[in-house]
Design a protein around this motif. Structure first.
Motif, mmCIF file in Angstrom:
data_model
loop_
_atom_site.group_PDB
_atom_site.id
_atom_site.type_symbol
_atom_site.label_atom_id
_atom_site.label_comp_id
_atom_site.label_asym_id
_atom_site.label_seq_id
_atom_site.Cartn_x
_atom_site.Cartn_y
_atom_site.Cartn_z
ATOM 1 N N THR A 41 11.695 -9.281 -15.017
ATOM 2 C CA THR A 41 10.482 -8.872 -14.315
ATOM 3 C C THR A 41 9.226 -8.989 -15.178
ATOM 4 O O THR A 41 8.116 -8.908 -14.648
ATOM 5 N N LEU A 42 9.384 -9.166 -16.484
ATOM 6 C CA LEU A 42 8.222 -9.178 -17.369
ATOM 7 C C LEU A 42 7.388 -10.439 -17.151
ATOM 8 O O LEU A 42 7.897 -11.554 -17.231
ATOM 9 N N GLN A 43 6.092 -10.258 -16.887
ATOM 10 C CA GLN A 43 5.185 -11.373 -16.641
ATOM 11 C C GLN A 43 4.141 -11.547 -17.738
ATOM 12 O O GLN A 43 3.638 -12.663 -17.937
ATOM 13 N N GLU A 44 3.801 -10.469 -18.437
ATOM 14 C CA GLU A 44 2.783 -10.549 -19.497
ATOM 15 C C GLU A 44 3.201 -9.696 -20.693
ATOM 16 O O GLU A 44 3.695 -8.580 -20.520
ATOM 17 N N TYR A 45 2.961 -10.256 -21.870
ATOM 18 C CA TYR A 45 3.197 -9.533 -23.124
ATOM 19 C C TYR A 45 1.905 -9.618 -23.909
ATOM 20 O O TYR A 45 1.403 -10.718 -24.174
ATOM 21 N N VAL A 46 1.354 -8.466 -24.277
ATOM 22 C CA VAL A 46 0.030 -8.405 -24.886
ATOM 23 C C VAL A 46 0.133 -7.756 -26.262
ATOM 24 O O VAL A 46 0.730 -6.689 -26.410
ATOM 25 N N LEU A 47 -0.468 -8.408 -27.257
ATOM 26 C CA LEU A 47 -0.531 -7.889 -28.620
ATOM 27 C C LEU A 47 -1.987 -7.570 -28.938
ATOM 28 O O LEU A 47 -2.862 -8.429 -28.786
ATOM 29 N N VAL A 48 -2.231 -6.345 -29.391
ATOM 30 C CA VAL A 48 -3.587 -5.886 -29.650
ATOM 31 C C VAL A 48 -3.737 -5.579 -31.137
ATOM 32 O O VAL A 48 -2.997 -4.750 -31.683
ATOM 33 N N ALA A 49 -4.686 -6.239 -31.796
ATOM 34 C CA ALA A 49 -4.976 -5.937 -33.195
ATOM 35 C C ALA A 49 -5.681 -4.599 -33.273
ATOM 36 O O ALA A 49 -6.427 -4.219 -32.370
ATOM 37 N N GLN A 50 -5.463 -3.855 -34.358
ATOM 38 C CA GLN A 50 -6.166 -2.580 -34.508
ATOM 39 C C GLN A 50 -7.263 -2.639 -35.560
ATOM 40 O O GLN A 50 -8.050 -1.693 -35.671
ATOM 41 N N ASP A 51 -7.346 -3.729 -36.315
ATOM 42 C CA ASP A 51 -8.367 -3.824 -37.368
ATOM 43 C C ASP A 51 -9.555 -4.687 -36.983
ATOM 44 O O ASP A 51 -10.506 -4.837 -37.734
ATOM 45 N N LYS A 52 -9.518 -5.280 -35.778
ATOM 46 C CA LYS A 52 -10.626 -6.093 -35.274
ATOM 47 C C LYS A 52 -10.446 -6.264 -33.776
ATOM 48 O O LYS A 52 -9.333 -6.110 -33.259
ATOM 49 N N PRO A 53 -11.515 -6.578 -33.026
ATOM 50 C CA PRO A 53 -11.392 -6.745 -31.574
ATOM 51 C C PRO A 53 -10.752 -8.086 -31.221
ATOM 52 O O PRO A 53 -11.425 -9.082 -30.985
ATOM 53 N N LEU A 54 -9.439 -8.097 -31.187
ATOM 54 C CA LEU A 54 -8.669 -9.322 -30.952
ATOM 55 C C LEU A 54 -7.418 -8.978 -30.152
ATOM 56 O O LEU A 54 -6.635 -8.109 -30.540
ATOM 57 N N VAL A 55 -7.239 -9.672 -29.033
ATOM 58 C CA VAL A 55 -6.083 -9.455 -28.171
ATOM 59 C C VAL A 55 -5.434 -10.806 -27.876
ATOM 60 O O VAL A 55 -6.121 -11.771 -27.532
ATOM 61 N N GLU A 56 -4.106 -10.859 -28.003
ATOM 62 C CA GLU A 56 -3.344 -12.062 -27.663
ATOM 63 C C GLU A 56 -2.502 -11.767 -26.429
ATOM 64 O O GLU A 56 -1.764 -10.787 -26.394
ATOM 65 N N ARG A 57 -2.610 -12.624 -25.442
ATOM 66 C CA ARG A 57 -1.957 -12.409 -24.155
ATOM 67 C C ARG A 57 -1.002 -13.568 -23.869
ATOM 68 O O ARG A 57 -1.410 -14.715 -23.765
ATOM 69 N N PHE A 58 0.280 -13.236 -23.760
ATOM 70 C CA PHE A 58 1.305 -14.228 -23.430
ATOM 71 C C PHE A 58 1.672 -14.058 -21.958
ATOM 72 O O PHE A 58 2.015 -12.960 -21.514
ATOM 73 N N VAL A 59 1.602 -15.159 -21.203
ATOM 74 C CA VAL A 59 1.850 -15.119 -19.759
ATOM 75 C C VAL A 59 3.032 -16.021 -19.432
ATOM 76 O O VAL A 59 3.094 -17.172 -19.875
ATOM 77 N N ARG A 60 3.966 -15.501 -18.641
ATOM 78 C CA ARG A 60 5.149 -16.272 -18.264
ATOM 79 C C ARG A 60 4.801 -17.314 -17.202
ATOM 80 O O ARG A 60 4.165 -16.998 -16.191
ATOM 81 N N HIS A 61 5.199 -18.547 -17.456
ATOM 82 C CA HIS A 61 5.116 -19.626 -16.467
ATOM 83 C C HIS A 61 6.490 -20.284 -16.413
ATOM 84 O O HIS A 61 6.786 -21.183 -17.196
ATOM 85 N N GLY A 62 7.331 -19.811 -15.517
ATOM 86 C CA GLY A 62 8.692 -20.325 -15.457
ATOM 87 C C GLY A 62 9.455 -19.961 -16.724
ATOM 88 O O GLY A 62 9.570 -18.796 -17.081
ATOM 89 N N GLU A 63 9.943 -20.978 -17.434
ATOM 90 C CA GLU A 63 10.687 -20.742 -18.665
ATOM 91 C C GLU A 63 9.783 -20.690 -19.894
ATOM 92 O O GLU A 63 10.267 -20.442 -20.999
ATOM 93 N N PHE A 64 8.490 -20.902 -19.690
ATOM 94 C CA PHE A 64 7.578 -20.982 -20.826
ATOM 95 C C PHE A 64 6.597 -19.816 -20.819
ATOM 96 O O PHE A 64 6.334 -19.199 -19.786
ATOM 97 N N TRP A 65 6.042 -19.538 -22.014
ATOM 98 C CA TRP A 65 5.031 -18.500 -22.169
ATOM 99 C C TRP A 65 3.776 -19.135 -22.734
ATOM 100 O O TRP A 65 3.820 -19.799 -23.767
ATOM 101 N N HIS A 66 2.659 -18.950 -22.044
ATOM 102 C CA HIS A 66 1.386 -19.517 -22.468
ATOM 103 C C HIS A 66 0.539 -18.436 -23.137
ATOM 104 O O HIS A 66 0.448 -17.308 -22.647
#
Length: 204
Positions: free
Chosen positions: A132-157
């Motif tokens: 069921t997981l569609q998005e995985y988000v990593l948030v830096a705590q030392d600077k304003p930076l967020v990385e967002r991984f989105v599921r597209h079929g078998e791949f994550w963008h």
């Protein structure tokens, strides 16, 4: 030198212990791993993001949890406590007890020096097995930076969002959150000063 033997637990034994424990622990393939405390920026970011999700979920069939919601992975081989977890629609739990979610759509982890490699690597590898997981988000705590991984079929963008004037789009739960709100009351470390040039002791 003698080595202490590891104690292995079944998922059922872990859950029975965890539900009566004073402090949280995660479960990894038979091992119970105690969780350590988090610094103020880590906790602040998690609670800010949870608050922003809750505000946007009013009137919708969506729900968000911060820090304390346990998630089951791989049918019980692993149990973790994401910093933030959310979904829209039906909530599914194990055992009829409302403390272990099995169908998250969004998982957020706030990065720390001691856990960043694990959050990016092995933990994400196992999170990807949650159907069921569609998005995985990593948030830096030392600077304003967020990385967002989105599921597209078998791949994550991967999409990277940076700067307090930017915004994080979360398609799995249908909302957008400004980074300025995510990082409210977070003080970033001062940038390191460049070292002064060393004078030549023997000028020509």
């Amino acid at each position: 030198m003698a080595t202490a033997a590891l104690t292995w637990y079944t998922p059922e034994e872990y859950l029975a212990l965890e539900r009566n424990a004073e402090f949280k622990s995660e479960y990894i393939d038979g091992r119970i791993v105690a969780m350590t405390g988090a610094p103020d920026p880590h906790v602040t970011i998690s609670l800010n993001l949870h608050a922003e999700l809750r505000a946007r979920f009013r009137g919708k069939a969506c729900r968000a949890w911060a820090i304390d919601m346990r998630v089951q992975i791989e049918g019980g081989r692993r149990y973790t406590y994401p910093d933030v977890v959310a979904l829209c629609g039906e909530k599914r739990f194990i055992d009829g007890v409302l403390d272990t979610l099995v169908n998250p759509a969004l998982i957020v982890e706030v990065l720390s020096p001691s856990t960043e490699a694990y959050d990016r690597g092995e933990k994400f590898l196992h999170y990807r097995m949650i159907e069921t997981l569609q998005e995985y988000v990593l948030v830096a705590q030392d600077k304003p930076l967020v990385e967002r991984f989105v599921r597209h079929g078998e791949f994550w963008h991967l999409a990277t969002v940076t700067g307090l004037d930017a915004a994080l789009e979360l398609t799995s739960v249908g909302c957008t959150i400004p980074l300025r709100e995510i990082y409210e009351n977070v003080e970033f470390p001062a940038p390191a000063k460049a070292a002064a040039p060393v004078a030549d002791a023997n000028p020509s």
